[in-house]
Scaffold this active site. Sequence first.
Site, mmCIF file in Angstrom:
data_model
loop_
_atom_site.group_PDB
_atom_site.id
_atom_site.type_symbol
_atom_site.label_atom_id
_atom_site.label_comp_id
_atom_site.label_asym_id
_atom_site.label_seq_id
_atom_site.Cartn_x
_atom_site.Cartn_y
_atom_site.Cartn_z
ATOM 1 N N HIS A 203 0.877 -1.171 0.000
ATOM 2 C CA HIS A 203 0.000 0.000 0.000
ATOM 3 C C HIS A 203 0.918 1.225 0.000
ATOM 4 C CE1 HIS A 203 -2.814 2.948 1.720
ATOM 5 N NE2 HIS A 203 -3.799 2.122 1.412
ATOM 6 N N ASP B 130 3.097 -4.699 7.991
ATOM 7 C CA ASP B 130 1.864 -3.928 7.849
ATOM 8 C C ASP B 130 0.715 -4.934 7.968
ATOM 9 O OD1 ASP B 130 -0.418 -2.735 6.938
ATOM 10 O OD2 ASP B 130 0.469 -1.865 5.135
ATOM 11 N N GLN C 137 -4.434 -5.381 6.835
ATOM 12 C CA GLN C 137 -5.420 -6.313 6.278
ATOM 13 C C GLN C 137 -5.274 -7.717 6.862
ATOM 14 O OE1 GLN C 137 -7.874 -5.333 4.421
ATOM 15 N NE2 GLN C 137 -7.159 -3.321 3.786
ATOM 16 N N LYS D 161 -10.239 -0.903 10.647
ATOM 17 C CA LYS D 161 -10.368 -2.099 9.802
ATOM 18 C C LYS D 161 -10.696 -3.340 10.633
ATOM 19 C CE LYS D 161 -7.249 -0.204 6.343
ATOM 20 N NZ LYS D 161 -7.998 0.094 5.123
ATOM 21 N N CYS E 93 -4.672 2.406 -3.765
ATOM 22 C CA CYS E 93 -3.423 2.928 -3.198
ATOM 23 C C CYS E 93 -2.259 1.974 -3.437
ATOM 24 C CB CYS E 93 -3.547 3.229 -1.702
ATOM 25 S SG CYS E 93 -4.807 4.433 -1.329
HETATM 26 N N1 PMP Z 1 -1.764 -0.787 4.507
HETATM 27 C C1 PMP Z 1 -2.725 -1.553 3.993
HETATM 28 C C2 PMP Z 1 -2.388 -2.948 3.559
HETATM 29 C C3 PMP Z 1 -4.020 -1.056 3.892
HETATM 30 O O1 PMP Z 1 -4.991 -1.818 3.387
HETATM 31 C C4 PMP Z 1 -4.296 0.253 4.339
HETATM 32 C C5 PMP Z 1 -5.688 0.847 4.220
HETATM 33 N N2 PMP Z 1 -6.310 0.600 3.006
HETATM 34 C C6 PMP Z 1 -3.264 1.000 4.865
HETATM 35 C C7 PMP Z 1 -2.010 0.456 4.939
HETATM 36 C C8 PMP Z 1 -3.485 2.402 5.374
HETATM 37 O O2 PMP Z 1 -4.344 2.380 6.464
HETATM 38 P P1 PMP Z 1 -4.889 3.751 7.095
HETATM 39 O O3 PMP Z 1 -5.429 4.547 5.936
HETATM 40 O O4 PMP Z 1 -5.960 3.298 8.030
HETATM 41 O O5 PMP Z 1 -3.758 4.413 7.758
#
Ligand code: PMP
Length: 410
Positions: free
Chosen positions: A127, A204, A207, A230, A368
């Site tokens: 991401h 990270d 997910q 999440k 993203c």
């Molecule tokens: N890493 C991953 C794998 C994600 O799916 C996301 C959110 N889509 C993020 C980072 C960023 O999370 P946040 O916007 O809640 O900071």
Amino acid sequence: MTPTTHLNIEKIRADFPILQTTVYGRPLVYLDNGATTQKPRQVTEAISNYYDTYNANVHRGVHYLSQVATDAQEAARSKIARFINAKHDYEVIFTRGTTESVNLVAYSFCKQYLKAGDEVLISGMEHHSNLVPWQIACEDHGATLKVIPIDDKGELILEDLDQLLTARTRIVALTWVSNSLGTVNPVAEIITRAHARNIPVLLDAAQAIQHTHVDVQALDVDFLVFSGHKIYGPTGIGVLYGKEALLNAIPPYQGGGSMIKSVSFEKTTYADLPFKFEAGTPDVAGIIGLGAAIDYVNEIGLDNIIAAEHDLMTYAQQALSGIKGLRFIGDATHKAGTLSFLIDQVHPFDIGELLDKQGIAVRTGHHCCQPVMEHFHIPGTVRASFSFYNNKEDIDRLVAGVEKAAQMFV
Ligand code: PMP
């Protein structure tokens, strides 16, 4: 669908008032759980209970309400520490979310350890939150960002790992589960291989936290980050787990109130963990809400959640694969939570819009993860992401909607 779980999904759905919403006159089908999950009543009630009955700032006042609020905040920290099996509660740092947690480590760790000519290793399926902060840190310190490539199944090519882990690699930052492809990465193996060269690893878990058991001690992971929203908690709150020794070794990320031991114009000394990394008034309501979300997940049982989501994914994958012209993007052997797909040359946005008009919420676009889309030479995907509160009817409506889109556009 042969259920392997005994969850009473209808009873569970009643905990989530939003699932009764109608969109354009149709009952909502919410399949954008990868972007954010819905919140059970237990979470919103915990938040309003804080504001209604014991709202106060924490760790400051000697007065009664401040102590109740502080106790509630610290009880939530303990719940989270137990949920991820951290050795100490103070290894759990509250942040605004995954993004801020990664930025904290990219700033503080790199300030301490990243020198010109060093390397940071990430993967080709990160991401942007676990890519851009490292890119910035590399630019700041004259270091190089290196990437573990991905193959056409959407899996990491690990044959290259031993060449990519060099004497100059200072940290590996990797997603556990891909938000764009659903791939579950073999993180234990990667941590072992990085540690064999004394290289720390940040995972990270944005997910992963809601779809799998997380045991930071068993993994021996150095840093692990996730967002509350999440995993059925509120937005604006997240977690950085770090090993005590590492958190003590790196400088604070932000200065301000609460993160100090003593301040003078000449010199400031910093508070002990976790407060060294928690400058300013924290999101007390968010922390309490996240604690309530963890209670909720524990009550349902993570094993039950995993089994229910596995059933949903299998059912959806089978049903969608029958649609003419549909191809999945990412065909990893191990997947969690997410199915990404396209229909022939139809733009994902068109499919998303048509689904939306039928009350079906999916996400379309690059999620993203622009480098992932570049790898597959596509503008984006349609992403359906699942939670245990989804039911078979949700999937049937998704499949009918996608079928309709396929007929209209192809
Ligand atoms: N890493 C991953 C794998 C994600 O799916 C996301 C959110 N889509 C993020 C980072 C960023 O999370 P946040 O916007 O809640 O900071």
